[in-house]
Write an enzyme that holds these catalytic residues in place. Structure first.
Site, PDB file in Angstrom:
ATOM      1  N   THR A   8       0.832  -1.205   0.000  1.00  0.00           N
ATOM      2  CA  THR A   8       0.000   0.000   0.000  1.00  0.00           C
ATOM      3  C   THR A   8       0.864   1.251   0.000  1.00  0.00           C
ATOM      4  OG1 THR A   8      -1.844   1.146   1.092  1.00  0.00           O
ATOM      5  CG2 THR A   8      -0.171   0.240   2.539  1.00  0.00           C
ATOM      6  N   SER A   9       0.296   2.323  -0.509  1.00  0.00           N
ATOM      7  CA  SER A   9       0.986   3.610  -0.401  1.00  0.00           C
ATOM      8  C   SER A   9       0.227   4.465   0.613  1.00  0.00           C
ATOM      9  CB  SER A   9       1.012   4.303  -1.770  1.00  0.00           C
ATOM     10  OG  SER A   9      -0.309   4.378  -2.263  1.00  0.00           O
ATOM     11  N   ASN A  10      -0.794   3.863   1.232  1.00  0.00           N
ATOM     12  CA  ASN A  10      -1.647   4.586   2.172  1.00  0.00           C
ATOM     13  C   ASN A  10      -1.112   4.403   3.606  1.00  0.00           C
ATOM     14  OD1 ASN A  10      -3.746   5.209   3.994  1.00  0.00           O
ATOM     15  ND2 ASN A  10      -5.304   4.831   2.436  1.00  0.00           N
ATOM     16  N   GLU A  37      -4.214  -4.359 -10.653  1.00  0.00           N
ATOM     17  CA  GLU A  37      -5.542  -4.071 -10.073  1.00  0.00           C
ATOM     18  C   GLU A  37      -6.555  -4.005 -11.192  1.00  0.00           C
ATOM     19  OE1 GLU A  37      -6.883  -1.225  -7.266  1.00  0.00           O
ATOM     20  OE2 GLU A  37      -4.996  -1.317  -6.157  1.00  0.00           O
ATOM     21  N   ASP A  66      -8.161  -4.065   0.059  1.00  0.00           N
ATOM     22  CA  ASP A  66      -8.980  -3.261  -0.840  1.00  0.00           C
ATOM     23  C   ASP A  66     -10.252  -2.905  -0.076  1.00  0.00           C
ATOM     24  OD1 ASP A  66      -8.887  -2.086  -3.472  1.00  0.00           O
ATOM     25  OD2 ASP A  66     -10.762  -3.155  -3.827  1.00  0.00           O
ATOM     26  N   GLY A 143      -8.832   9.443   4.248  1.00  0.00           N
ATOM     27  CA  GLY A 143      -9.919   9.204   3.294  1.00  0.00           C
ATOM     28  C   GLY A 143     -11.245   9.818   3.717  1.00  0.00           C
ATOM     29  N   HIS A 170     -14.374  -1.520   9.851  1.00  0.00           N
ATOM     30  CA  HIS A 170     -14.298  -2.588   8.848  1.00  0.00           C
ATOM     31  C   HIS A 170     -12.897  -3.202   8.816  1.00  0.00           C
ATOM     32  CE1 HIS A 170     -13.050   1.254   7.427  1.00  0.00           C
ATOM     33  NE2 HIS A 170     -12.729   0.872   6.209  1.00  0.00           N
TER      34      HIS A 170
HETATM   35  P1  IMP Z   1      -8.280   1.345  -1.844  1.00  0.00           P
HETATM   36  O1  IMP Z   1      -8.635   0.296  -0.867  1.00  0.00           O
HETATM   37  O2  IMP Z   1      -6.847   1.711  -1.788  1.00  0.00           O
HETATM   38  O3  IMP Z   1      -8.784   1.041  -3.229  1.00  0.00           O
HETATM   39  O4  IMP Z   1      -8.969   2.699  -1.416  1.00  0.00           O
HETATM   40  C1  IMP Z   1     -10.302   2.859  -1.186  1.00  0.00           C
HETATM   41  C2  IMP Z   1     -10.620   4.269  -0.781  1.00  0.00           C
HETATM   42  O5  IMP Z   1     -11.665   4.144   0.179  1.00  0.00           O
HETATM   43  C3  IMP Z   1      -9.490   5.021  -0.092  1.00  0.00           C
HETATM   44  O6  IMP Z   1      -8.858   5.891  -0.952  1.00  0.00           O
HETATM   45  C4  IMP Z   1     -10.213   5.826   0.954  1.00  0.00           C
HETATM   46  O7  IMP Z   1     -10.578   7.063   0.410  1.00  0.00           O
HETATM   47  C5  IMP Z   1     -11.458   5.023   1.225  1.00  0.00           C
HETATM   48  N1  IMP Z   1     -11.297   4.259   2.462  1.00  0.00           N
HETATM   49  C6  IMP Z   1     -11.008   2.952   2.629  1.00  0.00           C
HETATM   50  N2  IMP Z   1     -10.930   2.623   3.923  1.00  0.00           N
HETATM   51  C7  IMP Z   1     -11.151   3.761   4.593  1.00  0.00           C
HETATM   52  C8  IMP Z   1     -11.168   4.071   5.969  1.00  0.00           C
HETATM   53  O8  IMP Z   1     -10.936   3.254   6.866  1.00  0.00           O
HETATM   54  N3  IMP Z   1     -11.442   5.346   6.251  1.00  0.00           N
HETATM   55  C9  IMP Z   1     -11.688   6.300   5.310  1.00  0.00           C
HETATM   56  N4  IMP Z   1     -11.666   6.069   4.026  1.00  0.00           N
HETATM   57  C10 IMP Z   1     -11.389   4.808   3.662  1.00  0.00           C
END
Ligand code: IMP
Length: 189
Positions: A8-10, A37, A66, A143, A170
């Site tokens: 992840t980059s998050n 992806e 995801d 997010g 979640h």
């Molecule tokens: P992905 O899982 O990287 O595809 O990202 C899904 C998007 O959903 C993220 O960019 C967030 O904006 C949002 N998201 C996923 N999980 C959370 C969370 O726990 N809090 C807030 N936003 C989330």
């Protein structure tokens, strides 16, 4: 100690994984590894495809996450498009889409996939129900956290610390279910 690398980059996701798994003696590192992806209808499909890609290249001991925000009155949107919608519309744009709508119910879902050193896969999905607030509140998390209020709470996720968010979120639920399955498999090498 078990060592797993999260793709992840998050940094927000990484912090939540670390906070939950360090207590279970699992060290989570980050990795530049990536996987293909696909645009699919469900987050599980995205995760399963990614695991297949990683497995095909012999990559192991990695985790992927995801996630998505699903808003009932928008037919589940942004769902699998959450990442794109966050980058383009952001929290403000989502609040605008809901202007005048009485039904603000929504849920977050998180699908965690892991490919172990043995090549075995673990896939688990968990959700949290709640509603979309009428304004952004709080500055923690990431997010859509500032606009999501989990059920039986008055605060948004962004008004909670990780220690408060993880027990009900979640991702927190999915991480704990994942750790339980991992323990049963004991396949990490
Ligand atoms: P992905 O899982 O990287 O595809 O990202 C899904 C998007 O959903 C993220 O960019 C967030 O904006 C949002 N998201 C996923 N999980 C959370 C969370 O726990 N809090 C807030 N936003 C989330």
């Amino acid at each position: 100690m078990t060592k797993l690398a999260l793709i992840t980059s998050n940094q927000g996701k990484l912090r939540e994984f670390r906070s939950e798994l360090s207590r279970l003696d699992i060290e989570v590192t980050s990795t530049d590894e990536s996987c293909e992806e696909i645009q699919a209808d469900t987050i599980e499909e995205v995760v399963r495809y990614c695991l297949k890609d990683l497995g095909g290249r012999g990559v192991g001991n990695v985790i992927i996450d995801d996630s998505g925000l699903f808003i009932d009155s928008l037919g589940g949107f942004p769902g699998v498009y959450s990442s794109y919608v966050f980058r383009t519309l952001g929290c403000k744009g989502v609040l605008k889409l809901l202007e005048g709508k009485e039904d603000r119910s929504a849920h977050f879902s998180c699908c965690i996939g892991c490919i172990l050193g043995s090549g075995e896969n673990i896939v688990v999905t968990e959700s949290v129900s709640g509603r979309i607030g009428t304004e952004e509140k709080g500055n923690q998390g990431f997010g859509f956290d500032p606009i999501f209020i989990p059920q039986e709470d008055q605060r948004t996720f962004a008004e909670m610390s990780i220690e408060e968010k993880n027990p009900i979120s979640h991702r927190g639920k999915a991480i704990r279910a994942f750790a339980e399955m991992l323990k049963r498999k004991r396949g990490v090498r």
